[in-house]
Design a protein around this motif. Structure first.
Motif, mmCIF file in Angstrom:
data_model
loop_
_atom_site.group_PDB
_atom_site.id
_atom_site.type_symbol
_atom_site.label_atom_id
_atom_site.label_comp_id
_atom_site.label_asym_id
_atom_site.label_seq_id
_atom_site.Cartn_x
_atom_site.Cartn_y
_atom_site.Cartn_z
ATOM 1 N N ALA A 40 37.260 41.638 54.799
ATOM 2 C CA ALA A 40 36.258 41.887 53.759
ATOM 3 C C ALA A 40 36.345 40.836 52.654
ATOM 4 O O ALA A 40 35.323 40.345 52.165
ATOM 5 N N ALA A 41 37.560 40.474 52.255
ATOM 6 C CA ALA A 41 37.737 39.483 51.190
ATOM 7 C C ALA A 41 37.252 38.110 51.633
ATOM 8 O O ALA A 41 36.591 37.397 50.868
ATOM 9 N N ASP A 59 31.500 48.506 47.862
ATOM 10 C CA ASP A 59 32.336 49.712 47.859
ATOM 11 C C ASP A 59 33.816 49.369 47.974
ATOM 12 O O ASP A 59 34.664 50.067 47.421
ATOM 13 N N THR A 60 34.135 48.294 48.690
ATOM 14 C CA THR A 60 35.543 47.957 48.921
ATOM 15 C C THR A 60 36.006 46.724 48.166
ATOM 16 O O THR A 60 37.198 46.472 48.088
ATOM 17 N N CYS A 61 35.084 45.934 47.619
ATOM 18 C CA CYS A 61 35.458 44.674 46.974
ATOM 19 C C CYS A 61 34.949 44.602 45.539
ATOM 20 O O CYS A 61 33.793 44.909 45.272
ATOM 21 N N VAL A 62 35.832 44.158 44.652
ATOM 22 C CA VAL A 62 35.496 44.001 43.241
ATOM 23 C C VAL A 62 35.818 42.560 42.841
ATOM 24 O O VAL A 62 36.915 42.075 43.092
ATOM 25 N N SER A 63 34.841 41.886 42.216
ATOM 26 C CA SER A 63 35.063 40.505 41.800
ATOM 27 C C SER A 63 35.143 40.430 40.291
ATOM 28 O O SER A 63 34.614 41.293 39.588
ATOM 29 N N THR A 76 38.964 41.160 44.882
ATOM 30 C CA THR A 76 40.019 42.009 45.423
ATOM 31 C C THR A 76 39.363 43.076 46.282
ATOM 32 O O THR A 76 38.524 43.837 45.804
ATOM 33 N N CYS A 77 39.739 43.115 47.549
ATOM 34 C CA CYS A 77 39.208 44.098 48.485
ATOM 35 C C CYS A 77 40.327 45.060 48.864
ATOM 36 O O CYS A 77 41.454 44.636 49.113
ATOM 37 N N VAL A 88 43.812 42.921 49.091
ATOM 38 C CA VAL A 88 43.873 41.478 49.291
ATOM 39 C C VAL A 88 43.013 40.836 48.219
ATOM 40 O O VAL A 88 41.913 41.301 47.936
ATOM 41 N N THR A 89 43.525 39.758 47.608
ATOM 42 C CA THR A 89 42.766 39.027 46.596
ATOM 43 C C THR A 89 42.556 37.597 47.073
ATOM 44 O O THR A 89 43.485 36.948 47.541
#
Length: 184
Positions: A40-41, A59-63, A76-77, A88-89
């Motif tokens: 995902a990352a 839903d799973t990753c934030v930047s 970061t996922c 993971v980043t």
């Protein structure tokens, strides 16, 4: 008698044997979640790398924007729940907007160069056979690389400092904010 001893040892070690028996399952679940988070990352970073669009969280990753930068982000996922959660980043960079990349230095306009300075560079160095990308490399690959290749004379700050402006094919003074070239 040996049966009694065997049973007592078995009774005392049963809880630790139970933990040992599910340890491979827990490791497999963590590894599976890490693989999903990593994928995902990588996909998220690849989607926005070199683009001009601001990243949108999923839903799973934030930047988030990295400190001290105008266009570098980290994502970061996260995958899984409880003790199986894995994160993971990864970092990525948006495209540099089209503008003069010479730092806006107007100190010496008397210099003339054979080619016009590119408005945007990619993250790729120019090949050995076309050190400035002016012999067709940039014409062929500009769109695919999302910018011009970076000349070998400015690939690193040391190379920039040891290059000479008289040998430049276009103006790269103050490239990457490395300051005015001493011989400019």
């Amino acid at each position: 008698m040996s049966t009694m001893v065997g049973l007592s040892i078995m009774g005392a070690t049963a809880p630790s044997m139970m933990t040992m028996s599910i340890a491979p399952f827990e490791a497999q679940k963590r590894a599976q979640n890490l693989g999903v988070a990593e994928s995902a990352a990588v996909v998220f970073a690849a989607t926005y790398e070199g683009k001009t669009d601001l990243p949108e969280d999923t839903d799973t990753c934030v930047s988030k924007l990295r400190e001290g930068t105008a266009n570098a982000f980290s994502v970061t996922c996260t995958q899984g729940a409880g003790k199986y959660v894995q994160s993971v980043t990864r970092a990525f960079r948006l495209a540099v907007p089209d503008k003069g990349l010479d730092g806006g230095n107007e100190t010496d306009t008397s210099r003339e160069f054979a080619y016009e300075t590119p408005t945007r560079y990619s993250g790729h160095s120019c090949p050995i056979h076309d050190r400035w990308g002016t012999n067709g490399y940039n014409d062929t690959n500009y769109e695919a690389l999302n910018g011009a290749c970076i000349p070998l004379d400015i690939w690193t700050q040391t190379a920039y400092q040891f290059s000479h402006p008289d040998a430049w094919l276009y103006d790269v003074n103050n490239y990457n904010g490395w300051g005015n070239h001493p011989d400019y």
